[in-house]
Scaffold this motif. Structure first.
Motif: not given
Length: 141
Positions: A38-50
């Motif tokens: 039930x997290x709020x709506x979101x769009x985010x850039x993913x970077x190289x990581x774990x």
């Protein structure tokens, strides 16, 4: 039972995971970002990581996956999470020697005079190689 949400993790070359999940931590440009049901709506850039996520398997046991991801994006909407990345690898799939070789090649490239486009491509390759080595090193079976 945990509050769950639908999770789909897709790489450019293959679907990686599609199922119910109750915890996700994704590397973003702002740092590690945790997502629960039930997290709020979101769009985010993913970077190289774990990227890590927890789910209940078919036998009812809690499982945690830890994987190396490259750049992409994450979208959260209506209790559904979609992670689209260029690549995703489990630690046991990572060839540490190949990642180290890539890292050395990139370092040599960066020493030479190169154009701005080549510089950014080399930076991306370096981030992915370093991340692959980090995930492989931190993996505990």
């Amino acid at each position: 039972m945990h509050n769950e949400f639908s999770l789909s993790i897709l790489a450019a070359d293959k679907p990686f995971f599609n199922g119910k999940c109750y915890s996700l931590v994704v590397p973003t440009v702002s740092g590690q970002y945790g997502i629960m049901a039930h997290h709020s709506n979101l769009i985010a850039a993913v970077v190289a990581g774990t990227l890590t996520f927890k789910y209940i398997d078919e036998q009812g046991k809690e499982q945690q996956e830890l994987v190396a991801v490259s750049q992409g994006l994450v979208k959260v909407e209506n209790n559904t999470v979609l992670v689209l990345v260029d690549s995703v690898e489990r630690p046991e799939e990572i060839d540490a020697n190949r990642a180290q070789q890539t890292l050395e090649e990139v370092r040599e490239t960066l020493i030479k005079k190169i154009g701005i486009r080549e510089y950014y491509e080399a930076q991306t390759r370096m981030a992915r190689a370093l991340n692959r080595l980090r995930v492989k090193r931190n993996y505990k079976k």
